[in-house]
Design a protein around this motif. Sequence first.
Motif, PDB file in Angstrom:
ATOM      1  N   ARG A  72       0.836  -1.201   0.000  1.00 30.22           N
ATOM      2  CA  ARG A  72       0.000   0.000   0.000  1.00 30.22           C
ATOM      3  C   ARG A  72       0.872   1.253   0.000  1.00 30.22           C
ATOM      4  NH1 ARG A  72      -5.567  -0.860   1.585  1.00 30.22           N
ATOM      5  NH2 ARG A  72      -5.750   1.103   0.501  1.00 30.22           N
ATOM      6  N   MET A  73       0.308   2.369  -0.477  1.00 30.75           N
ATOM      7  CA  MET A  73       1.019   3.652  -0.482  1.00 30.75           C
ATOM      8  C   MET A  73       1.509   3.984   0.925  1.00 30.75           C
ATOM      9  SD  MET A  73       1.086   5.480  -3.403  1.00 30.75           S
ATOM     10  CE  MET A  73       1.141   7.156  -2.839  1.00 30.75           C
ATOM     11  N   GLY A  92      -0.505  -1.590  -4.114  1.00 28.72           N
ATOM     12  CA  GLY A  92      -1.822  -0.981  -3.957  1.00 28.72           C
ATOM     13  C   GLY A  92      -2.675  -1.690  -2.935  1.00 28.72           C
ATOM     14  N   GLY A  93      -2.304  -2.922  -2.581  1.00 26.53           N
ATOM     15  CA  GLY A  93      -3.050  -3.678  -1.573  1.00 26.53           C
ATOM     16  C   GLY A  93      -3.662  -4.937  -2.143  1.00 26.53           C
ATOM     17  N   ASN A  94      -3.970  -5.868  -1.274  1.00 23.56           N
ATOM     18  CA  ASN A  94      -4.502  -7.168  -1.659  1.00 23.56           C
ATOM     19  C   ASN A  94      -5.939  -7.306  -1.152  1.00 23.56           C
ATOM     20  OD1 ASN A  94      -5.089  -9.928  -1.891  1.00 23.56           O
ATOM     21  ND2 ASN A  94      -2.947 -10.494  -1.629  1.00 23.56           N
ATOM     22  N   MET A 131      -7.743   0.255  -4.660  1.00 23.96           N
ATOM     23  CA  MET A 131      -6.498  -0.498  -4.742  1.00 23.96           C
ATOM     24  C   MET A 131      -5.855  -0.508  -6.131  1.00 23.96           C
ATOM     25  SD  MET A 131      -7.162  -3.631  -2.134  1.00 23.96           S
ATOM     26  CE  MET A 131      -7.041  -3.354  -0.377  1.00 23.96           C
ATOM     27  N   LYS A 132      -6.641  -0.645  -7.172  1.00 23.46           N
ATOM     28  CA  LYS A 132      -6.040  -0.653  -8.522  1.00 23.46           C
ATOM     29  C   LYS A 132      -5.405   0.697  -8.871  1.00 23.46           C
ATOM     30  CE  LYS A 132      -8.212  -4.472 -10.921  1.00 23.46           C
ATOM     31  NZ  LYS A 132      -8.986  -5.125  -9.873  1.00 23.46           N
ATOM     32  N   PRO A 133      -6.106   1.831  -8.658  1.00 21.83           N
ATOM     33  CA  PRO A 133      -5.453   3.120  -8.917  1.00 21.83           C
ATOM     34  C   PRO A 133      -4.248   3.356  -8.013  1.00 21.83           C
ATOM     35  CG  PRO A 133      -7.837   3.422  -8.689  1.00 21.83           C
ATOM     36  CD  PRO A 133      -7.534   2.004  -8.328  1.00 21.83           C
ATOM     37  N   GLU A 134      -4.354   2.917  -6.767  1.00 18.42           N
ATOM     38  CA  GLU A 134      -3.232   3.070  -5.838  1.00 18.42           C
ATOM     39  C   GLU A 134      -2.045   2.246  -6.309  1.00 18.42           C
ATOM     40  OE1 GLU A 134      -2.262   1.902  -1.246  1.00 18.42           O
ATOM     41  OE2 GLU A 134      -4.175   2.924  -1.604  1.00 18.42           O
ATOM     42  N   GLY A 135      -2.317   1.043  -6.818  1.00 16.68           N
ATOM     43  CA  GLY A 135      -1.251   0.194  -7.344  1.00 16.68           C
ATOM     44  C   GLY A 135      -0.539   0.852  -8.519  1.00 16.68           C
ATOM     45  N   ALA A 136      -1.300   1.509  -9.391  1.00 14.34           N
ATOM     46  CA  ALA A 136      -0.697   2.218 -10.533  1.00 14.34           C
ATOM     47  C   ALA A 136       0.196   3.361 -10.046  1.00 14.34           C
ATOM     48  CB  ALA A 136      -1.789   2.752 -11.454  1.00 14.34           C
ATOM     49  N   LYS A 137      -0.264   4.053  -9.004  1.00 13.79           N
ATOM     50  CA  LYS A 137       0.518   5.161  -8.446  1.00 13.79           C
ATOM     51  C   LYS A 137       1.819   4.648  -7.808  1.00 13.79           C
ATOM     52  CE  LYS A 137      -1.043   9.373  -6.447  1.00 13.79           C
ATOM     53  NZ  LYS A 137      -2.007  10.032  -5.591  1.00 13.79           N
ATOM     54  N   VAL A 138       1.732   3.528  -7.084  1.00 14.15           N
ATOM     55  CA  VAL A 138       2.917   2.931  -6.459  1.00 14.15           C
ATOM     56  C   VAL A 138       3.915   2.513  -7.547  1.00 14.15           C
ATOM     57  CG1 VAL A 138       3.779   0.968  -5.115  1.00 14.15           C
ATOM     58  CG2 VAL A 138       1.746   2.206  -4.342  1.00 14.15           C
TER      59      VAL A 138
END
Length: 185
Positions: A72-73, A92-94, A131-138
Amino acid sequence: MRRAISAAPSAWESGAKIKLIERQGRPILVGTVSIEKSERLSQLLDKRGVKHEVLNAKHHKREAEIVAQAGRMGAVTIATNMAGRGTDIVLGGNPETMAWAQLQDKYPTRLDVPPAEWDTLVREIDEREGMKPEGAKVKELGGLHVIGTERHEARRIDLQLRGRCGRQGDPGSSRFYLSLEDDLF
């Protein structure tokens, strides 16, 4: 993935490096060789105001949950001997781990959860948590950064720790610190 050898960085210096990376939003996984060292590092991070999770034998019941959310961020996770193997760190998280945490009192195993209920809950968690947008940001930030505070006696553990970054084509990096004061030397 790069590795560096540096001259005896203090735990305080490691804490400063962690705080710098954490401010950028990149998730960090820090590997330690003992529970005592993980707790010492945790105390130093507390003093610096860095929110983190500690994964060692004292928290074994939450092991999979802690490891699963280490991508996660801004997440900072301290792991002793790379516990939690068998659980993926998803940038982004599971959402699957969070879904199982909600359903484990209702069903004996994950296989007993009806597929429609499982899929719906996983999708709801993913959307609610972003989670998907956060994963892209990470990924844009460089992915998971792994820090090894020293070398383990078993090289396999170092390789497992380093292998947590850059999984499945995701970006990531690692840095191991060595000191002549390490037990291994």
